[in-house]
Design a protein around this motif. Sequence first.
Motif, PDB file in Angstrom:
ATOM      1  N   UNK A   1      81.914 -20.161  28.407  1.00  0.00           N
ATOM      2  CA  UNK A   1      81.397 -18.880  27.903  1.00  0.00           C
ATOM      3  C   UNK A   1      81.892 -18.603  26.478  1.00  0.00           C
ATOM      4  N   UNK A   2      83.175 -18.865  26.232  1.00  0.00           N
ATOM      5  CA  UNK A   2      83.695 -18.660  24.877  1.00  0.00           C
ATOM      6  C   UNK A   2      83.074 -19.653  23.901  1.00  0.00           C
ATOM      7  N   UNK A   3      82.796 -20.841  24.379  1.00  0.00           N
ATOM      8  CA  UNK A   3      82.156 -21.849  23.544  1.00  0.00           C
ATOM      9  C   UNK A   3      80.768 -21.410  23.116  1.00  0.00           C
TER      10      UNK A   3
ATOM     11  N   UNK B   1      82.979 -29.955  34.170  1.00  0.00           N
ATOM     12  CA  UNK B   1      82.002 -29.506  35.163  1.00  0.00           C
ATOM     13  C   UNK B   1      81.858 -27.989  35.122  1.00  0.00           C
ATOM     14  N   UNK B   2      82.966 -27.295  34.932  1.00  0.00           N
ATOM     15  CA  UNK B   2      82.890 -25.848  34.797  1.00  0.00           C
ATOM     16  C   UNK B   2      82.106 -25.423  33.576  1.00  0.00           C
ATOM     17  N   UNK B   3      82.311 -26.118  32.460  1.00  0.00           N
ATOM     18  CA  UNK B   3      81.514 -25.837  31.262  1.00  0.00           C
ATOM     19  C   UNK B   3      80.046 -26.101  31.550  1.00  0.00           C
ATOM     20  N   UNK B   4      79.759 -27.179  32.276  1.00  0.00           N
ATOM     21  CA  UNK B   4      78.382 -27.512  32.622  1.00  0.00           C
ATOM     22  C   UNK B   4      77.715 -26.429  33.450  1.00  0.00           C
TER      23      UNK B   4
ATOM     24  N   UNK C   1      81.113 -18.755  20.484  1.00  0.00           N
ATOM     25  CA  UNK C   1      81.529 -19.314  19.198  1.00  0.00           C
ATOM     26  C   UNK C   1      80.382 -20.048  18.531  1.00  0.00           C
ATOM     27  N   UNK C   2      79.597 -20.745  19.310  1.00  0.00           N
ATOM     28  CA  UNK C   2      78.451 -21.458  18.731  1.00  0.00           C
ATOM     29  C   UNK C   2      77.438 -20.480  18.161  1.00  0.00           C
ATOM     30  N   UNK C   3      77.172 -19.404  18.896  1.00  0.00           N
ATOM     31  CA  UNK C   3      76.215 -18.408  18.417  1.00  0.00           C
ATOM     32  C   UNK C   3      76.726 -17.703  17.170  1.00  0.00           C
TER      33      UNK C   3
ATOM     34  N   UNK D   1      87.096 -24.726  18.481  1.00  0.00           N
ATOM     35  CA  UNK D   1      87.496 -26.027  19.008  1.00  0.00           C
ATOM     36  C   UNK D   1      88.938 -26.355  18.645  1.00  0.00           C
ATOM     37  N   UNK D   2      89.298 -26.135  17.408  1.00  0.00           N
ATOM     38  CA  UNK D   2      90.664 -26.439  16.977  1.00  0.00           C
ATOM     39  C   UNK D   2      91.673 -25.497  17.634  1.00  0.00           C
ATOM     40  N   UNK D   3      91.295 -24.240  17.788  1.00  0.00           N
ATOM     41  CA  UNK D   3      92.171 -23.283  18.466  1.00  0.00           C
ATOM     42  C   UNK D   3      92.356 -23.671  19.935  1.00  0.00           C
TER      43      UNK D   3
END
Length: 435
Positions: free
Chosen positions: A201-203, A61-64, A206-208, A216-218
């Motif tokens: 936010x870090x995701x 939910x926080x990621x959302x 990383x995607x950009x 993801x693995x980290x």
Amino acid sequence: MSTPASRSRADRLVGLDLARFLALIGMMATHVWAYDISTGGDTPITQLLSGKAAALFAVLAGIGIVLTSRRDLAAGSPTAARLNLFGRGFTLLVLGLTLGVIPGGIYVIIAYYGVTFWLAIPAVTWRPRTLLIVAGIWAIVWPICSQALRMPLDAVNSPEIGSASWFDVASGGFARGLLVTGVYPALTWIVYVLVGMAIGRMLMDARAGGTLRRFALLLAAIGLGVAIAADRIAALLLGPLGGVQGIARGMTGGLEPDPTTITAVEDALTEGMYGTSPTDSFWWLVARSPHSGTTLDLVFTIGIAAVVIGLCLALGTVLNRGWSRVLMPATGAGAAPLTVYSAHVFMASVGALIAAIIGSYQDTAWLISSPQLWVLHVAGALLLGWIIALTRRRGPLETLVHASGRALTVLANRSTPLPATPPPAPRPAEHPDLR
């Protein structure tokens, strides 16, 4: 022509939808496969998943929140992002109170989520480091404050509110239950949401930057280390450092506990709690029992959530089109978690009602708690997910929550005066062709 919903689906991260689906079916297992009817005790699946599936749902939910606010923040409108979150939280609160009216044995979490969204409004613009620091400090400080606040109350060892409903609104402890003494107290669960926002936010970064799989693995590796550390610290504090003995002395009024009391404490630590820890001893705060809301419970379940999210994100980066089609029902359900969760709560209530009407306990016990009942609920979730994926639209309840948030955003944009249009730059003087 593609619709906005279909375009947003094309931009979705499949790994997040898979993680949401796992959170959904895990929560379903703790609801409809929770008890062994023959023995009256918990099932192994409940002991495995209790507290973890709900925590995963909260971190997601926080990621959302990050995903839904990024457009307003990119446009330089943090006020619109905050209003969007307020509107979404309000609709979740209303839906949760409505679901809470449905009779049944499920503690509905949605109303608590709505309040937690409101608590997250100031954090919409925070950076990942700030989010993690605040979440870490709050995870340490709040459980102590919660226990101190609950000591004078009558309902210190049981949830003051379970499934928050409209019937609870007029009660004197309604706000206190949602924030402090309920099954999913928002002031505790905000830790999950803040960590999820940091991950989100870090995701996005990383995607950009094209490093999504590495991130993801980290994330999964760090989550595993955090979960193991929390588990071992809890075992050390409860065992060699005297935690179990301290809790037992609290139960006996300071007297030396007998073996029966020690066994009762160990069973209580294993079975889990209902949103808060008991207040008869501060030693309860070093436990990591499911749904206890202690520091080590929060840290442990956040670590497990990070492992699942990281692995699902990594899997999503390697899925080809064929596998994406195979997993379409699951990812479709994960893309509409509120709709699927609400349908699950309703159908669980229907099953319990049918069992009560028929009245033959031996023949209808499976409608209350059984592996086959869980399979039926998972099948229903996959069917809903398949339909939603085929239509390439949001789930109906997701559409409602989205619309409520955007409505306030539109009002904010209308009330904000547009910046003055700068005068056009002077055009350079034209010169004759000298060739």
